[in-house]
Design an enzyme around this catalytic site. Structure first.
Site, short mmCIF file in Angstrom:
data_model
loop_
_atom_site.label_atom_id
_atom_site.label_comp_id
_atom_site.label_asym_id
_atom_site.label_seq_id
_atom_site.Cartn_x
_atom_site.Cartn_y
_atom_site.Cartn_z
N HIS A 1 39.45 45.53 34.33
CA HIS A 1 37.89 45.60 34.10
C HIS A 1 37.68 45.22 32.83
O HIS A 1 38.21 46.12 31.99
CB HIS A 1 37.31 46.80 34.72
CG HIS A 1 37.92 47.13 36.03
ND1 HIS A 1 37.24 47.14 37.29
CD2 HIS A 1 39.34 47.81 36.49
CE1 HIS A 1 37.89 47.54 38.23
NE2 HIS A 1 39.03 47.74 37.99
N GLU B 1 44.07 52.96 46.61
CA GLU B 1 44.40 53.54 45.31
C GLU B 1 44.68 54.90 45.64
O GLU B 1 45.61 55.40 45.39
CB GLU B 1 43.20 53.04 44.33
CG GLU B 1 43.48 53.68 43.17
CD GLU B 1 42.29 53.36 41.95
OE1 GLU B 1 41.30 52.95 42.43
OE2 GLU B 1 42.48 53.68 40.71
N ASP C 1 44.38 47.50 34.41
CA ASP C 1 43.31 48.15 35.04
C ASP C 1 42.32 48.35 33.92
O ASP C 1 41.27 47.43 33.83
CB ASP C 1 43.53 49.38 35.79
CG ASP C 1 42.67 49.81 36.94
OD1 ASP C 1 41.87 49.04 37.18
OD2 ASP C 1 43.03 50.72 37.30
N ASP C 2 42.38 49.47 33.25
CA ASP C 2 41.42 49.82 32.05
C ASP C 2 42.20 50.17 30.75
O ASP C 2 42.30 51.23 30.64
CB ASP C 2 40.56 50.90 32.48
CG ASP C 2 39.75 50.79 34.07
OD1 ASP C 2 38.82 49.83 33.92
OD2 ASP C 2 40.15 51.23 34.94
N HIS D 1 39.36 46.60 45.76
CA HIS D 1 40.37 47.86 45.74
C HIS D 1 40.33 48.44 46.97
O HIS D 1 39.43 48.63 47.67
CB HIS D 1 39.58 48.67 44.59
CG HIS D 1 39.69 48.36 43.04
ND1 HIS D 1 39.25 47.17 42.74
CD2 HIS D 1 40.05 49.08 41.97
CE1 HIS D 1 39.34 47.06 41.37
NE2 HIS D 1 39.72 48.11 40.93
N1 ADE Z 1 36.69 50.63 37.83
C1 ADE Z 1 37.29 50.78 36.91
N2 ADE Z 1 38.68 50.99 37.24
C2 ADE Z 1 38.82 51.51 38.55
C3 ADE Z 1 39.73 51.62 39.30
N3 ADE Z 1 41.03 52.01 38.95
N4 ADE Z 1 39.42 51.88 40.49
C4 ADE Z 1 38.38 51.81 40.98
N5 ADE Z 1 37.10 51.37 40.12
C5 ADE Z 1 37.55 51.20 38.88
ZN ZN Z 2 40.74 48.46 38.85
#
Ligand code: ADE
Ligand code: ZN
Length: 346
Positions: free
Chosen positions: A27, A208, A286-287, A205
């Protein structure tokens, strides 16, 4: 399958760093490093509720997905202008190119920004311009994937899609992100059908934190081509068989799973079980600004924790190109480049 020569464990990190790869689950708002967040706040005349970069970074301790999303959304408030989006994406693409990412499919979510009074096209134009420049600077290819926020309504997702239609040609696909549990994929059946009719590629997604049922409905109701995360699939043998048989890729994010406590330790991660079942798994960041590492750190730490080897490295990199939405001809070229790298790595 390429039969890879064994590599001594102490040389694996170097192999992983230099290996060509694609990143398919990140993201862009989650790549906003504290330093850039402070710089953008200053440029836009905003004050952050943290004294400095260290204070902000020390707030990055999470109990679960929601506790992260709250901080992540607060951080996006500094993004106001097209240049802000450009600078954020450019910074990520510099890092990605240094990590030997040859191709990146980048998530962004305009609903976060429109809720702060920033028009969707401001975000799309800034991100797109950074992608064009990175192609020229580093040769990296990219695609932009608009994620709908699943804690909001489907009507809001439909509005979001309408807002970006003038820039349809700048988008590769759509995805589904944000708080998973309580917001199953089927809530977004109509907006995904509309995106599909527009020729956009589809991902979501699922699995998770949410149950395997969410992966089934992402596949069967939304008709997605890839599942983001998907690690809860191991609870359902029939689902594992379906993912492997249909070669539905999973974009796994090990350091994210660790930071958001999906697994208590990296040793407990189930990536090897997914791979053993023949599923097209990939490793992604991911982030990265929030979870302690970009893609190569995800590879290096996961390989150390799970005892993976050079054969797994080739498999994961090969999966990353297979799972991408690149056209067949460049996809073949990337696969050849990967094979040449493994044949000549000494
Ligand atoms: N938005 C940013 N990272 C995310 C994640 N790991 N799961 C869901 N939404 C997200
Ligand atoms: Zn994500």
């Amino acid at each position: 399958m390429l039969k890879v020569k064994p590599v001594a464990p102490e040389r694996l990190p170097e192999l992983l760093r230099r290996m060509p790869k694609a990143e398919l689950h990140m993201h862009i708002e989650g790549s906003l490093e504290p330093e850039l967040m402070f710089a953008l706040a200053r440029r836009n005349g905003l004050t952050l509720p943290y004294a400095d970069v260290e204070a902000l970074r020390s707030a990055y301790v999470f109990d679960d997905l929601q506790s992260f999303l709250d901080i992540y959304h607060a951080g996006t408030r500094v993004l106001r202008t097209e240049q802000d989006f450009y600078d954020m994406a450019h910074a990520y693409l510099v890092r990605a190119a240094a990590d030997k990412v040859l191709h990146a499919e980048i998530f962004f979510d305009t609903q976060t920004h429109t809720s702060h009074g920033v028009a969707a096209d401001v975000a799309v134009r800034g991100l797109h311009r950074a992608c064009v420049d990175a192609r020229a600077e580093f040769g990296i290819s990219t695609g932009l994937i608009l994620c709908f926020l699943r804690h909001l309504s489907e009507r809001e997702a439909l509005e979001c899609l309408e807002q970006v239609l003038p820039q349809r040609e700048l988008l590769l696909g759509v995805g589904l992100a944000s708080s998973e549990v309580g917001h199953p994929p089927e809530k977004f059946a109509r907006v995904f059908a509309r995106a599909r009719a527009l020729g956009l590629r589809l991902v979501a997604h699922a699995g998770e934190e949410g149950p395997p049922a969410y992966i089934w409905s992402a596949l069967d109701v939304l008709k997605v081509e890839r599942i983001d995360h998907g690690v809860q699939a191991v609870q359902d043998a029939a689902l594992m068989a379906r993912l492997a048989h249909d070669r539905i890729p999973l974009t796994v994010c090990p350091l994210s799973n660790l930071k958001l406590r999906v697994f208590p330790t990296l040793n407990a991660h189930n990536l090897w079980r997914l791979m053993d079942a023949g599923i097209v798994a990939t490793i992604n960041s991911d982030d990265p600004a929030y979870f302690g590492g970009y893609i190569n750190q995800n590879f290096i730490q996961t390989f150390a924790a799970l005892g993976l080897n050079a054969q797994h490295a080739w498999q994961l990199a090969s999966n990353s190109f297979e799972a991408s939405f690149i056209d067949p001809a460049p996809k073949r070229q990337y696969a050849e480049q990967l094979q040449a790298f493994f044949e000549t790595f000494v």
